[in-house]
Scaffold this motif. Structure first.
Motif, mmCIF file in Angstrom:
data_model
loop_
_atom_site.group_PDB
_atom_site.id
_atom_site.type_symbol
_atom_site.label_atom_id
_atom_site.label_comp_id
_atom_site.label_asym_id
_atom_site.label_seq_id
_atom_site.Cartn_x
_atom_site.Cartn_y
_atom_site.Cartn_z
ATOM 1 N N LYS A 131 0.881 -1.641 0.027
ATOM 2 C CA LYS A 131 -0.303 0.320 -0.124
ATOM 3 C C LYS A 131 0.970 1.390 -0.110
ATOM 4 N N GLY A 132 1.838 1.376 0.859
ATOM 5 C CA GLY A 132 2.473 2.153 0.472
ATOM 6 C C GLY A 132 3.496 2.663 -0.854
ATOM 7 N N LYS A 133 4.277 1.386 -0.791
ATOM 8 C CA LYS A 133 4.616 1.581 -2.551
ATOM 9 C C LYS A 133 3.892 1.903 -3.636
ATOM 10 N N GLN A 134 1.889 2.222 -3.532
ATOM 11 C CA GLN A 134 1.092 1.976 -4.184
ATOM 12 C C GLN A 134 1.025 3.594 -3.810
ATOM 13 N N LEU A 135 1.228 4.353 -2.756
ATOM 14 C CA LEU A 135 0.975 5.715 -2.486
ATOM 15 C C LEU A 135 2.313 6.670 -2.650
ATOM 16 N N GLY A 136 3.510 5.727 -3.018
ATOM 17 C CA GLY A 136 4.647 6.766 -3.573
ATOM 18 C C GLY A 136 5.271 6.617 -2.266
ATOM 19 N N PHE A 137 5.597 6.513 -1.155
ATOM 20 C CA PHE A 137 6.546 6.374 0.048
ATOM 21 C C PHE A 137 7.385 5.068 -0.371
ATOM 22 N N THR A 138 8.581 5.787 -0.372
ATOM 23 C CA THR A 138 10.047 5.162 -0.405
ATOM 24 C C THR A 138 9.676 3.496 0.849
ATOM 25 N N LEU A 139 10.696 2.846 0.644
ATOM 26 C CA LEU A 139 10.614 1.535 1.700
ATOM 27 C C LEU A 139 11.210 2.715 2.884
ATOM 28 N N SER A 140 12.313 3.586 2.694
ATOM 29 C CA SER A 140 12.871 4.065 4.231
ATOM 30 C C SER A 140 11.693 4.475 4.951
ATOM 31 N N GLU A 141 10.100 5.615 3.955
ATOM 32 C CA GLU A 141 9.877 6.147 4.621
ATOM 33 C C GLU A 141 8.278 5.223 5.399
ATOM 34 N N ILE A 142 8.540 3.887 4.047
ATOM 35 C CA ILE A 142 7.704 2.932 4.773
ATOM 36 C C ILE A 142 8.087 1.570 6.134
ATOM 37 N N ARG A 143 9.219 1.599 5.686
ATOM 38 C CA ARG A 143 10.332 1.271 7.098
ATOM 39 C C ARG A 143 10.001 2.165 8.356
ATOM 40 N N ASP A 144 10.013 3.598 8.375
ATOM 41 C CA ASP A 144 9.918 4.520 9.589
ATOM 42 C C ASP A 144 8.003 3.747 10.367
ATOM 43 N N ILE A 145 7.642 3.974 8.795
ATOM 44 C CA ILE A 145 6.048 3.929 9.739
ATOM 45 C C ILE A 145 5.663 3.044 10.026
ATOM 46 N N LEU A 146 6.309 1.483 9.842
ATOM 47 C CA LEU A 146 5.575 0.422 10.440
ATOM 48 C C LEU A 146 6.633 0.401 11.915
ATOM 49 N N ALA A 147 7.922 1.143 12.140
ATOM 50 C CA ALA A 147 8.254 0.964 13.260
ATOM 51 C C ALA A 147 7.778 2.362 14.073
ATOM 52 N N CYS A 148 7.409 3.227 13.670
ATOM 53 C CA CYS A 148 6.280 3.689 14.433
ATOM 54 C C CYS A 148 5.141 3.298 15.059
ATOM 55 N N ARG A 149 3.934 2.759 14.164
ATOM 56 C CA ARG A 149 3.553 1.866 14.024
ATOM 57 C C ARG A 149 3.476 0.644 15.836
ATOM 58 N N GLY A 150 4.518 0.520 15.475
ATOM 59 C CA GLY A 150 5.318 -1.096 16.480
ATOM 60 C C GLY A 150 4.332 -1.801 16.206
ATOM 61 N N ASP A 151 4.163 -2.821 17.164
ATOM 62 C CA ASP A 151 2.874 -3.727 17.588
ATOM 63 C C ASP A 151 1.549 -3.861 17.420
ATOM 64 N N ASP A 152 1.090 -2.567 17.450
ATOM 65 C CA ASP A 152 -0.599 -2.337 17.687
ATOM 66 C C ASP A 152 -0.918 -2.819 16.499
ATOM 67 N N SER A 153 -1.374 -4.027 17.347
ATOM 68 C CA SER A 153 -2.060 -4.975 16.537
ATOM 69 C C SER A 153 -3.506 -3.981 15.863
ATOM 70 N N GLY A 154 -4.060 -3.003 16.090
ATOM 71 C CA GLY A 154 -5.879 -2.630 16.101
ATOM 72 C C GLY A 154 -5.810 -1.279 14.956
ATOM 73 N N LYS A 155 -4.103 -1.199 14.648
ATOM 74 C CA LYS A 155 -3.985 -0.634 13.218
ATOM 75 C C LYS A 155 -4.017 -1.813 11.917
#
Length: 125
Positions: free
Chosen positions: A45-69
């Motif tokens: 989805k991140g790639k589809q929205l034009g984010f780089t893999l580095s940006e996607i990695r940061d998004i995933l890291a900020c998200r943590g393990d919150d399975s509610g998201k």
């Protein structure tokens, strides 16, 4: 998982190598859990929205393990969304300008059976 997401095995390994997916082995088999499936969904989805893999990695890291998201957007800050919208709008503007230039060039070309040969001759193909 590659089959489920219609990806090559190579693409999955690439995401593993970049630390976006956790590799777990059982004997010679690779195992992915629900978290990995969600992360892969978010990566695509991140790639589809034009984010780089580095940006996607940061998004995933900020998200943590919150399975509610469950969606990539849930891990984005409002300023990230605004910045990406601006980036994509600039990109769209540049693409629209390039398309208009090419359409105008195409319109000015004389009708000829060798019309498409110019690029191949120039590039050596």
């Amino acid at each position: 998982m590659a089959r489920d997401f219609r990806l090559s095995i190579r693409a999955l390994r690439f995401y593993e190598d970049r630390g976006l997916l956790r590799l777990r082995r059982e004997s010679t088999n690779r195992r992915y859990d629900a978290r990995d499936r969600l992360h892969l969904k978010m990566i695509l989805k991140g790639k589809q929205l034009g984010f780089t893999l580095s940006e996607i990695r940061d998004i995933l890291a900020c998200r943590g393990d919150d399975s509610g998201k469950t969606e990539l957007e849930m891990g984005l800050l409002p300023e990230q969304i605004s910045a990406q919208i601006s980036y994509l709008e600039r990109q769209r503007s540049q693409i629209d300008a390039a398309i208009n230039i090419l359409r105008e060039a195409h319109r000015r070309l004389p009708e000829s059976p060798r019309q498409g040969a110019g690029l191949c001759e120039r590039s050596g193909h």
